[in-house]
Design a protein around this motif. Structure first.
Motif, short mmCIF file in Angstrom:
data_model
loop_
_atom_site.label_atom_id
_atom_site.label_comp_id
_atom_site.label_asym_id
_atom_site.label_seq_id
_atom_site.Cartn_x
_atom_site.Cartn_y
_atom_site.Cartn_z
N ILE A 155 0.83 -1.21 0.00
CA ILE A 155 0.00 0.00 0.00
C ILE A 155 0.87 1.26 0.00
O ILE A 155 0.38 2.36 0.27
N ARG A 156 2.14 1.12 -0.36
CA ARG A 156 3.06 2.27 -0.43
C ARG A 156 2.90 2.91 -1.82
O ARG A 156 3.33 2.34 -2.81
N LYS A 157 2.28 4.09 -1.86
CA LYS A 157 1.97 4.74 -3.14
C LYS A 157 3.19 4.95 -4.02
O LYS A 157 3.08 4.94 -5.24
N GLU A 158 4.36 5.17 -3.44
CA GLU A 158 5.56 5.43 -4.22
C GLU A 158 6.26 4.15 -4.70
O GLU A 158 7.23 4.21 -5.45
N PRO B 142 6.66 -6.09 5.80
CA PRO B 142 7.27 -4.78 6.09
C PRO B 142 6.24 -3.70 6.35
O PRO B 142 5.06 -3.83 6.00
N LYS B 143 6.70 -2.59 6.91
CA LYS B 143 5.85 -1.40 7.05
C LYS B 143 5.35 -1.02 5.67
O LYS B 143 6.05 -1.18 4.67
N GLY B 144 4.13 -0.51 5.62
CA GLY B 144 3.56 -0.09 4.35
C GLY B 144 2.87 -1.21 3.60
O GLY B 144 2.61 -1.10 2.41
N MET B 145 2.55 -2.28 4.31
CA MET B 145 1.84 -3.41 3.71
C MET B 145 0.57 -3.67 4.52
O MET B 145 0.57 -3.58 5.75
N ALA B 146 -0.50 -4.01 3.81
CA ALA B 146 -1.71 -4.51 4.48
C ALA B 146 -1.53 -6.02 4.62
O ALA B 146 -0.86 -6.66 3.80
N HIS B 147 -2.12 -6.59 5.65
CA HIS B 147 -1.91 -8.01 5.95
C HIS B 147 -3.24 -8.69 6.24
O HIS B 147 -4.13 -8.12 6.87
N GLY B 148 -3.35 -9.91 5.77
CA GLY B 148 -4.52 -10.73 6.07
C GLY B 148 -4.18 -12.20 5.91
O GLY B 148 -3.14 -12.55 5.34
N ASP C 147 -14.23 -6.87 9.73
CA ASP C 147 -13.74 -7.21 8.41
C ASP C 147 -14.85 -7.14 7.35
O ASP C 147 -14.58 -6.82 6.19
N GLU C 148 -16.08 -7.39 7.74
CA GLU C 148 -17.21 -7.27 6.81
C GLU C 148 -17.43 -5.83 6.36
O GLU C 148 -17.95 -5.59 5.28
N SER C 149 -17.04 -4.87 7.21
CA SER C 149 -17.33 -3.46 6.91
C SER C 149 -16.13 -2.67 6.41
O SER C 149 -16.20 -1.45 6.29
N LEU C 150 -15.02 -3.34 6.09
CA LEU C 150 -13.85 -2.62 5.59
C LEU C 150 -14.14 -2.01 4.21
O LEU C 150 -14.90 -2.57 3.43
N PRO C 151 -13.49 -0.89 3.91
CA PRO C 151 -13.72 -0.23 2.62
C PRO C 151 -13.04 -0.95 1.46
O PRO C 151 -12.14 -1.78 1.65
N SER C 152 -13.45 -0.58 0.26
CA SER C 152 -12.81 -1.09 -0.94
C SER C 152 -11.42 -0.47 -1.10
O SER C 152 -11.07 0.50 -0.42
N TRP C 153 -10.64 -1.04 -2.02
CA TRP C 153 -9.33 -0.48 -2.35
C TRP C 153 -9.49 1.00 -2.76
O TRP C 153 -8.73 1.86 -2.32
N GLU C 154 -10.47 1.27 -3.56
CA GLU C 154 -10.73 2.62 -4.07
C GLU C 154 -11.01 3.61 -2.94
O GLU C 154 -10.65 4.79 -3.03
N ASP C 155 -11.65 3.15 -1.87
CA ASP C 155 -12.04 4.04 -0.76
C ASP C 155 -11.11 3.95 0.45
O ASP C 155 -11.36 4.61 1.44
N ALA C 156 -10.07 3.14 0.38
CA ALA C 156 -9.17 2.94 1.52
C ALA C 156 -8.36 4.21 1.81
O ALA C 156 -8.09 5.01 0.92
N ASP C 157 -8.00 4.36 3.07
CA ASP C 157 -7.26 5.53 3.55
C ASP C 157 -5.78 5.18 3.67
O ASP C 157 -5.34 4.59 4.65
N PHE C 158 -5.00 5.53 2.64
CA PHE C 158 -3.56 5.23 2.63
C PHE C 158 -2.73 6.43 3.10
O PHE C 158 -1.55 6.28 3.38
N ASP C 159 -3.28 7.64 3.10
CA ASP C 159 -2.50 8.83 3.43
C ASP C 159 -2.34 9.03 4.91
O ASP C 159 -3.10 8.65 5.71
#
Length: 124
Positions: A32-35, A58-64, A112-124
């Motif tokens: 999820i690291r934009k750069e 590593p830091k900057g990764m989503a995990h499941g 986990d059922e209510s998590l947002p989509s990739w498009e709506d996720a908060d990465f900043d």
């Protein structure tokens, strides 16, 4: 049971070392690291008590992960404490990610059922 995809954002981002003490999981990390050149790509592997593998996330990764058998115990080591205000996530079945999970209809927590989509996720 499927957990994730979870991450902590900003200065509270965590690196994790994941292993399985009993049973087995399909473990996934999403960049999820934009750069990053691999932004939005995922990696998955099987961790089990039998194969004794570990996954460094590593830091900057989503995990499941998804359990592959009953009575599975997953252990984490994290390099920072949990910070509830920085806790974020992405839907496990988001079509943008197209993760090849080994389950079609998992057991999910309410969170986990209510998590947002990739498009709506908060990465900043």
């Amino acid at each position: 049971v499927l957990r994730g995809l979870h991450y902590q954002k900003g200065e509270h981002s965590q690196a994790k070392l994941v292993r399985v003490a009993s049973g087995s999981i399909f473990d996934v990390a999403v960049d999820i690291r934009k750069e990053s050149d691999t932004f939005g790509r995922w990696f998955g592997t099987v961790l089990s008590a039998r194969n004794k593998r570990q996954l460094y996330v590593p830091k900057g990764m989503a995990h499941g992960f998804c359990t592959l058998e009953a009575e599975t115990t997953v252990l984490y080591k994290a390099d920072a404490f949990y910070h509830a205000a920085s806790d974020r996530g992405i839907r496990w079945d988001d079509p943008h990610l197209a993760i090849d999970w080994p389950v079609d209809v998992p057991i999910l927590s309410g969170k986990d059922e209510s998590l947002p989509s990739w498009e709506d996720a908060d990465f900043d």
